[in-house]
Design a protein around this motif. Structure first.
Motif, PDB file in Angstrom:
ATOM      1  N   ILE A 110     136.557 -16.074  15.765  1.00  0.00           N
ATOM      2  CA  ILE A 110     135.938 -14.840  16.241  1.00  0.00           C
ATOM      3  C   ILE A 110     136.510 -14.491  17.609  1.00  0.00           C
ATOM      4  O   ILE A 110     137.066 -15.345  18.302  1.00  0.00           O
ATOM      5  N   ARG A 111     136.364 -13.224  17.993  1.00  0.00           N
ATOM      6  CA  ARG A 111     136.843 -12.798  19.309  1.00  0.00           C
ATOM      7  C   ARG A 111     135.951 -11.714  19.867  1.00  0.00           C
ATOM      8  O   ARG A 111     135.583 -10.770  19.164  1.00  0.00           O
ATOM      9  N   SER A 112     135.585 -11.864  21.131  1.00  0.00           N
ATOM     10  CA  SER A 112     134.851 -10.850  21.900  1.00  0.00           C
ATOM     11  C   SER A 112     133.493 -10.489  21.316  1.00  0.00           C
ATOM     12  O   SER A 112     133.084  -9.319  21.336  1.00  0.00           O
ATOM     13  N   VAL A 113     132.767 -11.469  20.806  1.00  0.00           N
ATOM     14  CA  VAL A 113     131.389 -11.225  20.366  1.00  0.00           C
ATOM     15  C   VAL A 113     130.553 -10.934  21.608  1.00  0.00           C
ATOM     16  O   VAL A 113     130.549 -11.730  22.555  1.00  0.00           O
ATOM     17  N   PRO A 114     129.847  -9.800  21.664  1.00  0.00           N
ATOM     18  CA  PRO A 114     129.098  -9.446  22.875  1.00  0.00           C
ATOM     19  C   PRO A 114     127.784 -10.219  23.005  1.00  0.00           C
ATOM     20  O   PRO A 114     126.888 -10.102  22.177  1.00  0.00           O
ATOM     21  N   LEU A 115     127.688 -11.024  24.033  1.00  0.00           N
ATOM     22  CA  LEU A 115     126.457 -11.762  24.316  1.00  0.00           C
ATOM     23  C   LEU A 115     125.710 -11.090  25.459  1.00  0.00           C
ATOM     24  O   LEU A 115     126.319 -10.532  26.372  1.00  0.00           O
ATOM     25  N   CYS A 116     124.392 -11.153  25.416  1.00  0.00           N
ATOM     26  CA  CYS A 116     123.582 -10.573  26.488  1.00  0.00           C
ATOM     27  C   CYS A 116     123.675 -11.433  27.748  1.00  0.00           C
ATOM     28  O   CYS A 116     123.752 -12.666  27.667  1.00  0.00           O
ATOM     29  N   GLN A 117     123.647 -10.775  28.895  1.00  0.00           N
ATOM     30  CA  GLN A 117     123.747 -11.496  30.168  1.00  0.00           C
ATOM     31  C   GLN A 117     122.640 -12.530  30.316  1.00  0.00           C
ATOM     32  O   GLN A 117     122.888 -13.661  30.757  1.00  0.00           O
ATOM     33  N   ASN A 118     121.417 -12.165  29.933  1.00  0.00           N
ATOM     34  CA  ASN A 118     120.312 -13.101  30.095  1.00  0.00           C
ATOM     35  C   ASN A 118     120.470 -14.335  29.207  1.00  0.00           C
ATOM     36  O   ASN A 118     120.071 -15.434  29.580  1.00  0.00           O
ATOM     37  N   PHE A 119     121.085 -14.153  28.028  1.00  0.00           N
ATOM     38  CA  PHE A 119     121.347 -15.298  27.161  1.00  0.00           C
ATOM     39  C   PHE A 119     122.319 -16.260  27.847  1.00  0.00           C
ATOM     40  O   PHE A 119     122.099 -17.477  27.861  1.00  0.00           O
ATOM     41  N   CYS A 186     123.881  -6.203  22.426  1.00  0.00           N
ATOM     42  CA  CYS A 186     124.421  -7.540  22.624  1.00  0.00           C
ATOM     43  C   CYS A 186     123.563  -8.531  21.863  1.00  0.00           C
ATOM     44  O   CYS A 186     122.457  -8.199  21.426  1.00  0.00           O
ATOM     45  N   LEU A 187     124.065  -9.731  21.690  1.00  0.00           N
ATOM     46  CA  LEU A 187     123.373 -10.740  20.894  1.00  0.00           C
ATOM     47  C   LEU A 187     122.708 -11.797  21.772  1.00  0.00           C
ATOM     48  O   LEU A 187     123.224 -12.176  22.812  1.00  0.00           O
ATOM     49  N   GLN A 188     121.546 -12.266  21.303  1.00  0.00           N
ATOM     50  CA  GLN A 188     120.802 -13.322  21.981  1.00  0.00           C
ATOM     51  C   GLN A 188     120.549 -14.510  21.051  1.00  0.00           C
ATOM     52  O   GLN A 188     119.835 -15.436  21.398  1.00  0.00           O
ATOM     53  N   MET A 189     121.121 -14.442  19.843  1.00  0.00           N
ATOM     54  CA  MET A 189     120.968 -15.505  18.850  1.00  0.00           C
ATOM     55  C   MET A 189     119.500 -15.744  18.495  1.00  0.00           C
ATOM     56  O   MET A 189     119.040 -16.877  18.371  1.00  0.00           O
ATOM     57  N   ASN A 190     118.743 -14.641  18.368  1.00  0.00           N
ATOM     58  CA  ASN A 190     117.363 -14.722  17.909  1.00  0.00           C
ATOM     59  C   ASN A 190     117.048 -13.487  17.063  1.00  0.00           C
ATOM     60  O   ASN A 190     117.949 -12.699  16.743  1.00  0.00           O
ATOM     61  N   LYS A 191     115.796 -13.296  16.703  1.00  0.00           N
ATOM     62  CA  LYS A 191     115.432 -12.198  15.805  1.00  0.00           C
ATOM     63  C   LYS A 191     115.710 -10.818  16.388  1.00  0.00           C
ATOM     64  O   LYS A 191     115.835  -9.847  15.646  1.00  0.00           O
ATOM     65  N   LYS A 192     115.804 -10.726  17.698  1.00  0.00           N
ATOM     66  CA  LYS A 192     116.117  -9.444  18.321  1.00  0.00           C
ATOM     67  C   LYS A 192     117.510  -8.959  17.931  1.00  0.00           C
ATOM     68  O   LYS A 192     117.801  -7.768  18.016  1.00  0.00           O
ATOM     69  N   ASP A 193     118.353  -9.883  17.503  1.00  0.00           N
ATOM     70  CA  ASP A 193     119.707  -9.511  17.094  1.00  0.00           C
ATOM     71  C   ASP A 193     119.688  -8.535  15.920  1.00  0.00           C
ATOM     72  O   ASP A 193     120.638  -7.776  15.725  1.00  0.00           O
ATOM     73  N   MET A 194     118.620  -8.546  15.132  1.00  0.00           N
ATOM     74  CA  MET A 194     118.535  -7.640  13.994  1.00  0.00           C
ATOM     75  C   MET A 194     118.555  -6.189  14.449  1.00  0.00           C
ATOM     76  O   MET A 194     119.056  -5.310  13.752  1.00  0.00           O
ATOM     77  N   VAL A 195     117.974  -5.948  15.614  1.00  0.00           N
ATOM     78  CA  VAL A 195     117.994  -4.597  16.183  1.00  0.00           C
ATOM     79  C   VAL A 195     119.385  -4.291  16.733  1.00  0.00           C
ATOM     80  O   VAL A 195     119.972  -3.256  16.425  1.00  0.00           O
ATOM     81  N   ALA A 196     119.926  -5.202  17.525  1.00  0.00           N
ATOM     82  CA  ALA A 196     121.228  -4.979  18.157  1.00  0.00           C
ATOM     83  C   ALA A 196     122.348  -4.802  17.144  1.00  0.00           C
ATOM     84  O   ALA A 196     123.198  -3.920  17.301  1.00  0.00           O
ATOM     85  N   ILE A 197     122.351  -5.630  16.102  1.00  0.00           N
ATOM     86  CA  ILE A 197     123.413  -5.578  15.098  1.00  0.00           C
ATOM     87  C   ILE A 197     123.513  -4.189  14.475  1.00  0.00           C
ATOM     88  O   ILE A 197     124.618  -3.649  14.296  1.00  0.00           O
ATOM     89  N   LYS A 198     122.385  -3.611  14.146  1.00  0.00           N
ATOM     90  CA  LYS A 198     122.384  -2.284  13.526  1.00  0.00           C
ATOM     91  C   LYS A 198     123.146  -1.279  14.375  1.00  0.00           C
ATOM     92  O   LYS A 198     123.980  -0.520  13.876  1.00  0.00           O
ATOM     93  N   TYR A 199     122.880  -1.279  15.677  1.00  0.00           N
ATOM     94  CA  TYR A 199     123.521  -0.310  16.559  1.00  0.00           C
ATOM     95  C   TYR A 199     124.937  -0.710  16.943  1.00  0.00           C
ATOM     96  O   TYR A 199     125.785   0.145  17.184  1.00  0.00           O
ATOM     97  N   LEU A 200     125.197  -2.003  16.986  1.00  0.00           N
ATOM     98  CA  LEU A 200     126.567  -2.451  17.259  1.00  0.00           C
ATOM     99  C   LEU A 200     127.501  -2.041  16.125  1.00  0.00           C
ATOM    100  O   LEU A 200     128.624  -1.606  16.357  1.00  0.00           O
ATOM    101  N   LEU A 201     127.030  -2.156  14.886  1.00  0.00           N
ATOM    102  CA  LEU A 201     127.841  -1.757  13.744  1.00  0.00           C
ATOM    103  C   LEU A 201     128.045  -0.253  13.724  1.00  0.00           C
ATOM    104  O   LEU A 201     129.133   0.250  13.466  1.00  0.00           O
ATOM    105  N   SER A 202     126.986   0.475  14.036  1.00  0.00           N
ATOM    106  CA  SER A 202     127.076   1.933  14.082  1.00  0.00           C
ATOM    107  C   SER A 202     127.994   2.376  15.201  1.00  0.00           C
ATOM    108  O   SER A 202     128.831   3.265  15.041  1.00  0.00           O
TER     109      SER A 202
END
Length: 246
Positions: A110-119, A186-202
């Motif tokens: 993988i390359r450049s997967v966006p992670l959240c700063q707080n994560f 961005c991703l936090q590797m938890n259930k909140k990613d379900m929200v982020a993924i939708k908009y990241l793909l869009s």
């Protein structure tokens, strides 16, 4: 209500997962499918790129070895640090979304997967007092004939190896991850990613079809606002369900 929202989202996203398939790593499936008996990485149980059997080795604590890579070359990881390492391992091995960020030259990476700063900051905080002997866990190990990893320099604290969470996230796995400027896309590797993924793909789809930097910027701002609004709603529903179950 939250269960309904999560279930509906999983159904909608399943077709999106099929578009990307899985990475071409040694433990990956050809395409994601349900794995109801996962011992670890259950975030991806409804649509997983790894088999449930793989997660058995991650379910043990302390984790000694994953495939042919030892995690304890500088001593056992603390439980908080180990938990973050598991999140990263689960994402790479099991997430049906990982192939969205497939490396252009190496289909198993993988390359450049966006992670959240707080994560990243929380990950650094969890590991700063643990020890490591390599900066890049993908390339800096010395490998023997069997492929097992060995230190080629002395063990030092994570806080000595990495300056902060940003440095660690963007160095520990080479260019696999980057720290996002957004607090939602961005991703936090938890259930909140379900929200982020939708908009990241869009966001990805719109950017690829956009020929104007101004329209791309406008699109990003729009996706950011929509993502934050959806995330607030998700957190509210989650809070209501937790309150209801007390």
């Amino acid at each position: 209500m939250l269960r309904f929202a999560v279930t509906l989202f999983a159904v909608i996203m399943s077709s999106t997962c099929q578009k990307f398939g899985c990475l071409e790593g040694s433990t990956h499936k050809l395409k994601p499918s349900p794995e109801p008996n996962m011992r670890e990485c259950t975030l991806y149980s409804k649509s997983s790129c790894c088999y449930a059997d793989f997660t058995v080795q991650l379910a043990r604590s302390p984790v000694i070895k994953i495939s042919n890579s030892y995690w304890n070359r500088c001593g056992q990881l603390s439980k908080p640090c180990e938990d973050f390492m598991k999140k990263i391992e689960c994402f790479y091995r099991c997430s049906p979304y990982a192939a969205r960020w497939i490396h252009p030259s190496y289909a198993a990476a993988i390359r450049s997967v966006p992670l959240c700063q707080n994560f990243c900051d929380d990950w650094y905080e969890a590991c700063k007092d643990d020890s490591t002997c390599v900066r890049n866990w993908l390339t800096d190990w010395e490998r023997d004939r069997s492929g097992e990893n060995h230190c080629n320099s002395k063990c030092i604290l994570y806080s000595e190896m990495y300056t902060n969470g940003t440095d660690m996230c963007q160095s520990m796995w080479g260019k696999s991850f980057k720290v996002s400027k957004s607090s939602c896309l961005c991703l936090q590797m938890n259930k909140k990613d379900m929200v982020a993924i939708k908009y990241l793909l869009s966001k990805s789809s719109e950017e690829s079809s956009s020929s104007s930097s101004s329209s791309s910027s406008s699109s990003s701002s729009s996706e950011e606002r929509a993502c934050r609004k959806k995330l607030l709603k998700f957190e509210k529903l989650k809070g209501e369900e937790e309150e209801h179950t007390r």
